[in-house]
Design a protein around this motif. Structure first.
Motif, PDB file in Angstrom:
ATOM      1  N   UNK A  34      56.731  89.280 -36.683  1.00  0.00           N
ATOM      2  CA  UNK A  34      58.131  89.411 -36.319  1.00  0.00           C
ATOM      3  C   UNK A  34      58.427  90.807 -35.760  1.00  0.00           C
ATOM      4  N   UNK A  35      59.464  90.914 -34.934  1.00  0.00           N
ATOM      5  CA  UNK A  35      59.861  92.255 -34.476  1.00  0.00           C
ATOM      6  C   UNK A  35      60.273  93.098 -35.682  1.00  0.00           C
ATOM      7  N   UNK A  50      53.772  94.137 -42.680  1.00  0.00           N
ATOM      8  CA  UNK A  50      54.807  93.187 -42.260  1.00  0.00           C
ATOM      9  C   UNK A  50      56.108  93.343 -43.055  1.00  0.00           C
ATOM     10  N   UNK A  51      56.826  94.430 -42.850  1.00  0.00           N
ATOM     11  CA  UNK A  51      58.026  94.722 -43.634  1.00  0.00           C
ATOM     12  C   UNK A  51      59.123  93.692 -43.380  1.00  0.00           C
ATOM     13  N   UNK A  53      58.801  90.623 -42.261  1.00  0.00           N
ATOM     14  CA  UNK A  53      58.354  89.343 -42.806  1.00  0.00           C
ATOM     15  C   UNK A  53      58.584  89.299 -44.319  1.00  0.00           C
ATOM     16  N   UNK A  54      58.304  90.393 -45.016  1.00  0.00           N
ATOM     17  CA  UNK A  54      58.539  90.459 -46.462  1.00  0.00           C
ATOM     18  C   UNK A  54      60.016  90.299 -46.784  1.00  0.00           C
ATOM     19  N   UNK A  55      60.872  90.915 -45.985  1.00  0.00           N
ATOM     20  CA  UNK A  55      62.313  90.810 -46.221  1.00  0.00           C
ATOM     21  C   UNK A  55      62.785  89.382 -45.990  1.00  0.00           C
ATOM     22  N   UNK A  56      62.322  88.742 -44.924  1.00  0.00           N
ATOM     23  CA  UNK A  56      62.720  87.354 -44.630  1.00  0.00           C
ATOM     24  C   UNK A  56      62.274  86.424 -45.755  1.00  0.00           C
TER      25      UNK A  56
END
Length: 72
Positions: A34-35, A50-51, A53-56
């Protein structure tokens, strides 16, 4: 049946389903690319974090948890 055994069986089934969804869903929703995800590439070195991605994933799991508590 022992309650610990039930929890382990349910956790295993959930992990298998999540793995299958990740494999199939990766074609349509690019989790991990992801951006906002941090990628540092240098010769003979690649760092990937993947920060976003982790938040999502955290937000989605929090919403699912909230819905389970709401309808329980």
């Amino acid at each position: 049946m022992n309650p610990v055994a039930k929890v382990l069986i349910i956790a295993g089934v959930v992990l298998v389903i999540a793995g299958l969804l990740w494999q199939v869903g990766g074609r349509f929703f690019p989790l991990g690319r992801l951006p906002g995800d941090i990628v540092v590439e240098k010769p003979n070195f690649r760092f990937y974090f993947p920060i976003v991605t982790c938040i999502v994933i955290s937000v989605v799991l929090s919403l699912i948890s909230y819905l389970f508590r709401l309808f329980k």
